[in-house]
Design a protein around this motif. Structure first.
Motif, PDB file in Angstrom:
ATOM      1  N   PRO A 353       0.820  -1.207   0.000  1.00 62.08           N
ATOM      2  CA  PRO A 353       0.000   0.000   0.000  1.00 62.08           C
ATOM      3  C   PRO A 353       0.857   1.263   0.000  1.00 62.08           C
ATOM      4  O   PRO A 353       0.356   2.358  -0.251  1.00 62.08           O
ATOM      5  CB  PRO A 353      -0.809  -0.134   1.298  1.00 62.08           C
ATOM      6  CG  PRO A 353       0.018  -1.013   2.174  1.00 62.08           C
ATOM      7  CD  PRO A 353       0.695  -1.975   1.243  1.00 62.08           C
ATOM      8  N   GLU A 391      -1.101  -4.357  -4.805  1.00 64.30           N
ATOM      9  CA  GLU A 391      -1.120  -2.901  -4.710  1.00 64.30           C
ATOM     10  C   GLU A 391       0.219  -2.292  -5.119  1.00 64.30           C
ATOM     11  O   GLU A 391       1.275  -2.788  -4.733  1.00 64.30           O
ATOM     12  CB  GLU A 391      -1.451  -2.475  -3.279  1.00 64.30           C
ATOM     13  CG  GLU A 391      -2.877  -2.781  -2.860  1.00 64.30           C
ATOM     14  CD  GLU A 391      -3.277  -2.039  -1.603  1.00 64.30           C
ATOM     15  OE1 GLU A 391      -3.663  -0.859  -1.705  1.00 64.30           O
ATOM     16  OE2 GLU A 391      -3.196  -2.640  -0.521  1.00 64.30           O
ATOM     17  N   GLY A 393       1.420   1.117  -4.381  1.00 67.22           N
ATOM     18  CA  GLY A 393       1.127   2.354  -3.700  1.00 67.22           C
ATOM     19  C   GLY A 393       2.245   3.371  -3.739  1.00 67.22           C
ATOM     20  O   GLY A 393       3.225   3.272  -2.996  1.00 67.22           O
ATOM     21  N   ALA A 418      -3.067   6.344  -3.007  1.00 66.82           N
ATOM     22  CA  ALA A 418      -4.300   5.585  -2.820  1.00 66.82           C
ATOM     23  C   ALA A 418      -5.503   6.476  -3.116  1.00 66.82           C
ATOM     24  O   ALA A 418      -5.510   7.663  -2.765  1.00 66.82           O
ATOM     25  CB  ALA A 418      -4.384   5.042  -1.398  1.00 66.82           C
TER      26      ALA A 418
END
Length: 461
Positions: A353, A391, A393, A418
């Motif tokens: 993330p 992900e 990020g 995000a």
């Protein structure tokens, strides 16, 4: 002067585990009948050494009679599961395995032989430190050892250290901690300070192989019966580079593209989605782990090492879906640089993330660690291949990505930030998050159209 099995070095420690001789250690890891000592030219040496230390010559004579060795290290070549290797094995029974001038002579001869013949180097270490009876002449051998190690590394040859009991003082701070990969035998005493020179209130548990593993200072702790296989795998992985760039792994999850940006986010965050461990298991037949940043940190969410695929080695650095810490970035940079020096291509798996952004991460140097990984990937002399498996990020993911060879699975997305955070920064209400995700164009098909990735992989890769 210390007597039988009593350390003679400044970092000497107590007996914490089963100790075997230098030649028994060699026999435990090498193929039968393949060991041959490396010739060494030893300079003139006075009976009681450079300091005329009274009784030193007699102590050496007793050590020689007791062990059958003329010095504290035995150096030679042998095969380890078929891999020709230069090995240096310390004899702790000879004055505590301490380093003196003639120890340095032998270590230099071993490294010179390795460079001449293009061979990897393995150090089987058991030492209490530098030999006090030779004073600064002994301590100066550490500079000599460090130079030989640096020259061997610059020649593109791998160095592996095996930490036996004990590994303390200068032997740990040069041959041990300075190796490309470091393996410790379970229960061994490992630390710069031996038990006789530590503070009285020091916790002895901090000076163990297991503590060094937890601190990111060694790559693995193994039992004696596991050492031969572990060492053979590491030698194979560091001496058998694959040709050309690593192929991106096939997708293990869904193969249909996400419909919307928010759909891409939900799919990447789904707990059932295949993670890095599954990709590495499917891609490699075996792996030699590289663990820790050598600065006191470990990030279990960053898996690094060298894997074998079709018998050839590929380095890997893989995020596991958690926020990456400074230690994780430093470990990945360590892997990328080592692979570059050894000519081994690299595969990175992006799944985070973002970078860890708490106070602890800032105090641990998050910005500098990320910058260092960016630099390592950008300057890598070997090809780096990246696959986004979940992900992606922000910069915390981009630092691991190859600039011109990044791919994605249908389960992955890449975003400048995000969608929830983007909406908050733009002062949009929570209801606008889904629309913001679409505007960011983070789906794999969007990334391909934008030229951010080279392709979307499926199971048919």
């Amino acid at each position: 002067m210390p007597e039988p099995h009593s350390p003679a070095g400044t970092g000497a420690g107590s007996h914490t585990g089963t100790r075997i001789s230098a030649r028994a250690a060699l026999e435990a890891v090498t193929d039968p009948g393949t060991f041959a000592e490396v010739p060494v030219s030893e300079g003139e040496f006075k009976p009681d050494g450079p300091l005329d230390w009274d009784g030193y010559g007699a102590s050496r004579a007793r050590a020689e009679e007791r062990t059958g060795e003329r010095e504290s290290v035995v150096c030679g070549t042998a095969e380890v599961d078929g891999t020709r290797t230069v090995l240096m094995s310390f004899e702790f029974g000879y004055l505590g395995g301490s380093l003196g001038q003639r120890t340095g002579d032998r270590i230099e001869a071993a490294h010179t032989h390795a460079r001449t013949h293009g061979l990897p180097v393995v150090s089987l270490i058991a030492t209490g430190g530098s030999r006090m009876q030779e004073g600064m002449r002994a301590l100066g051998q550490l500079q000599r050892v460090a130079r030989q190690s640096a020259l061997t590394g610059a020649a593109g040859l791998p160095q592996i250290a095996v930490l036996r009991d004990p590994t303390t003082g200068g032997g740990w701070a040069t041959l041990g901690a300075g190796a490309d990969m470091t393996v410790a035998l379970a229960g061994s005493q490992v630390g710069f300070a031996g038990s006789r020179v530590r503070p009285a209130d020091a916790d002895p548990a901090a000076y163990t192989a297991e503590a060094q593993l937890a601190a990111g200072a060694v790559d693995a702790v193994v039992r004696p019966d596991e050492l031969r296989r572990d060492l053979a795998l590491r030698l194979k992985a560091l001496t058998s580079p694959a040709a050309g760039p690593a192929a991106p792994p096939a997708a293990l999850g869904r193969t249909d593209p996400p419909d919307t940006g928010w759909d891409a986010v939900l799919r990447a965050r789904a707990p059932e989605r295949p993670r890095a461990q599954a990709y590495l298991d499917a891609y490699f037949t075996d792996r030699a782990v590289l663990r820790g940043d050598r600065c006191g940190g470990v990030d279990d969410g960053m898996l690094c090492g060298f894997g074998l695929r079709d018998g050839r080695a590929i380095g890997y650095a893989a995020q596991c879906g958690t926020a990456t810490t400074p230690a994780g970035y430093r470990t990945a940079a360590r892997l990328v640089r080592l692979a570059g020096r050894l000519g081994i291509p690299v595969l990175t798996l992006v799944d985070t993330p973002g970078a860890a952004n708490g106070a602890a991460a800032e105090r641990a140097g998050a910005g500098a660690a990320i910058a260092d990984l960016f630099a390592a990937v950008a300057s890598s002399p070997v090809p780096v291949t990246t696959l986004v498996i979940g992900e992606g990020g922000s910069g915390g993911a981009l630092a691991l990505a190859a600039p011109d060879n990044t791919w994605a699975t249908p389960d992955g997305y890449f975003s400048v930030i995000a969608p929830e955070l983007a909406a908050a920064i733009l002062k949009r209400p929570p209801s606008a998050v889904h629309a913001t995700a679409d505007q960011l164009r983070i789906r794999p098909q969007d990334l391909l159209e934008l030229g951010v990735i080279q392709g979307i992989v499926t199971r048919s890769q």
